[in-house]
Design an enzyme around this catalytic site. Structure first.
Site, PDB file in Angstrom:
ATOM      1  N   TRP A 155     -22.209   9.793 -38.084  1.00 56.65           N
ATOM      2  CA  TRP A 155     -22.549   8.651 -37.222  1.00 56.65           C
ATOM      3  C   TRP A 155     -21.453   8.374 -36.198  1.00 56.65           C
ATOM      4  O   TRP A 155     -21.157   7.218 -35.913  1.00 56.65           O
ATOM      5  CB  TRP A 155     -22.829   7.381 -38.049  1.00 56.65           C
ATOM      6  N   ILE A 156     -20.868   9.434 -35.677  1.00 56.71           N
ATOM      7  CA  ILE A 156     -19.757   9.240 -34.750  1.00 56.71           C
ATOM      8  C   ILE A 156     -20.278   9.230 -33.306  1.00 56.71           C
ATOM      9  O   ILE A 156     -20.829  10.237 -32.827  1.00 56.71           O
ATOM     10  CB  ILE A 156     -18.686  10.349 -34.938  1.00 56.71           C
ATOM     11  N   GLU A 363     -19.348  -0.957 -36.760  1.00 57.68           N
ATOM     12  CA  GLU A 363     -18.022  -1.607 -36.840  1.00 57.68           C
ATOM     13  C   GLU A 363     -17.985  -2.733 -37.862  1.00 57.68           C
ATOM     14  O   GLU A 363     -17.395  -3.780 -37.629  1.00 57.68           O
ATOM     15  CB  GLU A 363     -17.621  -2.130 -35.461  1.00 57.68           C
ATOM     16  N   GLY A 364     -18.641  -2.482 -38.989  1.00 54.95           N
ATOM     17  CA  GLY A 364     -18.681  -3.497 -40.044  1.00 54.95           C
ATOM     18  C   GLY A 364     -19.994  -4.249 -39.959  1.00 54.95           C
ATOM     19  O   GLY A 364     -20.240  -4.964 -38.987  1.00 54.95           O
ATOM     20  N   ASN A 367     -23.199  -8.109 -43.210  1.00 56.36           N
ATOM     21  CA  ASN A 367     -22.754  -8.551 -44.552  1.00 56.36           C
ATOM     22  C   ASN A 367     -21.232  -8.539 -44.669  1.00 56.36           C
ATOM     23  O   ASN A 367     -20.632  -9.441 -45.251  1.00 56.36           O
ATOM     24  CB  ASN A 367     -23.309  -7.613 -45.636  1.00 56.36           C
TER      25      ASN A 367
END
Ligand SMILES: Cc1cc2nc3c(=O)[nH]c(=O)nc-3n(C[C@H](O)[C@H](O)[C@H](O)COP(=O)(O)OP(=O)(O)OC[C@H]3O[C@@H](n4cnc5c(N)ncnc54)[C@H](O)[C@@H]3O)c2cc1C
Length: 385
Positions: A155-156, A363-364, A367
């Site tokens: 997923w880059i 990027e997070g 949740n």
């Protein structure tokens, strides 16, 4: 609206908005459909110096900070979430070099990243290690003047086109959080490095892929010094780049509001514009307030960073979380307002709907941001340290 930006910041925002409006918006649907990498637009952005805005002047940049980066990302996202993501991802690969690179690394890479000759990316996520960053399996073993990299990143953003990747890997797994290191890796012409594209539902013009390292030999000078600093580096970088991610969400949400407003004023049913119906007004009112609130949270977090208030993890997570939620809600409201035409690829609503979900993931996830916010509020773990 005046957001108390400096004159220079306003100029950067206006320039990015002009490029987005004139060069990107007209081809956004086409790039979404074909999923092509927008090389032409990369060139346009490079000529307009957009890659320079957040890079220090001594390395050919314009000397701005996170605010400048966020303003560009917001404006590009209004026209196309994918192109904006490709721009942002190169920036996310650049920030660690600015913050933690050696003088040699800065001189070698930053001018090329400024001019757009080099495209960057950052590689944290692995097939089995995503939110749980520390469980990554990639390793870098010292071998004379080299490191041997092994592992797989997934997923880059920009993977298959980037010249450089900011790669995190364990140099000493036994040392736990003190055993991870960061490397600036040249991706091209290394027989141990392979990339493969991944298909995806949204932000389709941003290339996303896998990077596989199989006994990839990289020079020891690729290490962002010193060894063992990967964990603080990864979180300090995310703590900055999440602001530009929030700005991407704000841009997509604003695009939704603009499209929904236009359609409300054009489309007629029951002999009147559909904007006259209170239930549509309810959607427009909510979007208007939420987009502005998300923007203000984002600008506040960016401003704090650039003032040197680097411990604003709480404010950064609030901006990232809220902007992601607002983008998703605004895109859903826009789909409702467009009705059947929302389902058509000829109108922007469907693309915005598919693009918006991203900001709750990258990027997070939402949740993870909520966990940071709640832990702080409940007093279990203060974010602002
Ligand atoms: C288009 C795109 C581009 C991307 N670009 C990059 C890139 O350039 N570089 C890069 O390194 N990565 C990139 N990513 C990866 C992205 O950052 C990760 O997908 C993201 O961190 C979430 O990981 P995951 O999807 O595997 O979810 P997981 O971590 O597997 O989580 C699955 C679900 O469980 C929830 N969850 C997990 N742990 C917890 C917890 N402790 N508490 C509560 N809920 C939890 C999550 O919120 C999520 O809803 C990209 C992803 C996408 C889709």
């Amino acid at each position: 609206m005046n957001y108390f930006l400096t004159e220079e910041q306003q100029m950067i925002k206006d320039l990015a908005a002009q490029i987005a409006r004139e060069k990107i918006a007209p081809i956004a649907l086409e790039y979404d459909e074909t999923g092509k990498f927008p090389w032409d637009i990369v060139e346009v952005m490079a000529k307009a110096d957009l890659f320079r805005v957040f890079i220090p002047k001594e390395y050919d940049g314009l000397g701005g900070g996170i605010m400048e980066m966020a303003l560009v990302v917001e404006e590009l996202s209004k026209a196309c979430g994918g192109i904006s993501l490709a721009y942002a991802a190169s920036g996310l690969g650049t920030i660690p070099i600015i913050l933690f690179g050696s003088e040699e690394q800065k001189k070698k890479y930053l001018p090329g990243l400024c001019s757009g000759e080099l495209i960057g990316c950052f590689a944290i996520t692995e097939p089995d290690a995503a939110s749980d960053v520390l469980s990554m399996k990639a390793t870098a073993k010292k071998d004379g003047d080299s490191y041997i990299l092994n592992g797989s990143k997934i997923w880059i953003s920009n993977a298959q086109f980037a010249d450089l990747a900011l790669v995190y890997a364990y140099t000493n797994k036994e040392a736990g959080t003190k055993g991870m290191s960061a490397f600036v890796v040249e991706l091209k012409n290394n027989p141990g490095i392979k990339t493969a594209p991944l298909d995806k539902m949204g932000t389709r013009s941003s290339p996303t892929g896998e990077i596989v390292f199989e006994d990839a030999r990289i020079p020891a000078s690729a290490l962002l010094p010193p060894e063992g600093r990967g964990v603080p580096y990864v979180f300090e970088c995310l703590n900055r780049t999440r602001v530009s991610c929030a700005a991407g969400g704000v841009g997509v949400a604003q695009a939704c509001l603009d499209a929904a407003t236009k359609y409300c004023n054009e489309r007629k049913q029951f002999g009147q514009e559909i904007g006259q119906f209170q239930m549509n007004q309810d959607l427009i009112a909510q979007m208007t307030v939420e987009v502005e609130a998300a923007r203000l949270l984002t600008y506040k977090a960016a401003w704090q960073k650039d003032q040197g208030q680097l411990g604003n993890t709480l404010e950064t997570s609030m901006a990232k979380y809220f902007a992601g939620e607002v983008a998703q809600r605004a895109s859903h409201a826009t789909m409702k307002i467009y009705g059947s035409y929302g389902y058509s690829p000829e109108y922007p609503a469907a693309r915005l709907y598919r693009d918006a979900v991203l900001y709750q993931i990258v990027e997070g996830t939402a949740n993870i941001q909520k966990t940071i916010i709640a832990m702080d509020q409940l007093g279990y773990r203060k974010a602002n340290k």
